[in-house]
Design an enzyme around this catalytic site. Sequence first.
Site, mmCIF file in Angstrom:
data_model
loop_
_atom_site.group_PDB
_atom_site.id
_atom_site.type_symbol
_atom_site.label_atom_id
_atom_site.label_comp_id
_atom_site.label_asym_id
_atom_site.label_seq_id
_atom_site.Cartn_x
_atom_site.Cartn_y
_atom_site.Cartn_z
ATOM 1 N N THR A 48 19.285 1.591 -23.942
ATOM 2 C CA THR A 48 19.192 1.329 -22.507
ATOM 3 C C THR A 48 18.223 2.339 -21.892
ATOM 4 O O THR A 48 17.526 3.044 -22.613
ATOM 5 C CB THR A 48 20.587 1.427 -21.854
ATOM 6 O OG1 THR A 48 21.129 2.720 -22.139
ATOM 7 C CG2 THR A 48 21.521 0.344 -22.366
ATOM 8 N N ILE A 50 18.749 4.700 -18.795
ATOM 9 C CA ILE A 50 19.220 5.992 -18.291
ATOM 10 C C ILE A 50 19.815 6.832 -19.419
ATOM 11 O O ILE A 50 19.611 8.043 -19.483
ATOM 12 C CB ILE A 50 20.262 5.793 -17.166
ATOM 13 C CG1 ILE A 50 19.624 5.069 -15.979
ATOM 14 C CG2 ILE A 50 20.846 7.134 -16.717
ATOM 15 C CD1 ILE A 50 20.617 4.631 -14.915
ATOM 16 N N CYS A 51 20.542 6.179 -20.308
ATOM 17 C CA CYS A 51 21.287 6.894 -21.358
ATOM 18 C C CYS A 51 20.435 7.858 -22.179
ATOM 19 O O CYS A 51 20.856 8.999 -22.399
ATOM 20 C CB CYS A 51 22.007 5.901 -22.263
ATOM 21 S SG CYS A 51 23.156 4.823 -21.380
ATOM 22 N N PRO A 52 19.239 7.468 -22.634
ATOM 23 C CA PRO A 52 18.486 8.433 -23.448
ATOM 24 C C PRO A 52 18.090 9.678 -22.654
ATOM 25 O O PRO A 52 18.019 10.775 -23.229
ATOM 26 C CB PRO A 52 17.265 7.649 -23.923
ATOM 27 C CG PRO A 52 17.153 6.486 -23.021
ATOM 28 C CD PRO A 52 18.541 6.187 -22.541
ATOM 29 N N ILE A 55 21.201 11.896 -22.921
ATOM 30 C CA ILE A 55 21.423 12.393 -24.279
ATOM 31 C C ILE A 55 20.399 13.480 -24.607
ATOM 32 O O ILE A 55 20.754 14.539 -25.137
ATOM 33 C CB ILE A 55 21.356 11.240 -25.298
ATOM 34 C CG1 ILE A 55 22.494 10.249 -25.040
ATOM 35 C CG2 ILE A 55 21.416 11.769 -26.720
ATOM 36 C CD1 ILE A 55 22.314 8.901 -25.730
#
Length: 180
Positions: A48, A50-52, A55
């Site tokens: 997706t 935003i997620c990276p 992380i």
Amino acid sequence: MLTVGDKFPALTLPVQQGVDALPNGETIDTGDTGGKWKVVFFWPKDFTFICPTEIIGYGELKGDFADRDAVLIGASTDTDFVHFAWRKSDERLANCDFPWIADNSKKLAHALGIVAEPEGVAFRATFIVDPHNVIQHVTVNGLNQGRNPAEALRVLDALQTDELCPCNWSQGEEVLKPAA
């Protein structure tokens, strides 16, 4: 939703770490602290947008968390093979060398109370857990707002002082001392 003072759920779940080999049944015991603090953060879905960013942001601070005797653990409701594929597809994620829980059964997300319905994924939740497996801090964002990993580090610093820390306190600053 579980909150401050609650025990973090003790479950054995699939986990994925690194990109050297395909997942091979590795697991993590979420109740085991090894005598360390834990920073457990959930993101909704792999592959997706935003997620990276989150992380990678946490990954850049992994050494800072380790310096504070805290382990960093990521999680989503994807499988260990999806985690592996995502890490293989992006060198920046491959460099985020900490365990990623594969909570595709949603056992942990449900136990924590962080499943976003009707999407069926986890909210962007962060739990700071003490060495006794007691939750000391929780933040939860909606699906469309990223977090600030440096804030989780700042909160961990404040929690570890066991003192009264004022608004915007940062490590090395004075803590509050009530008049005797």
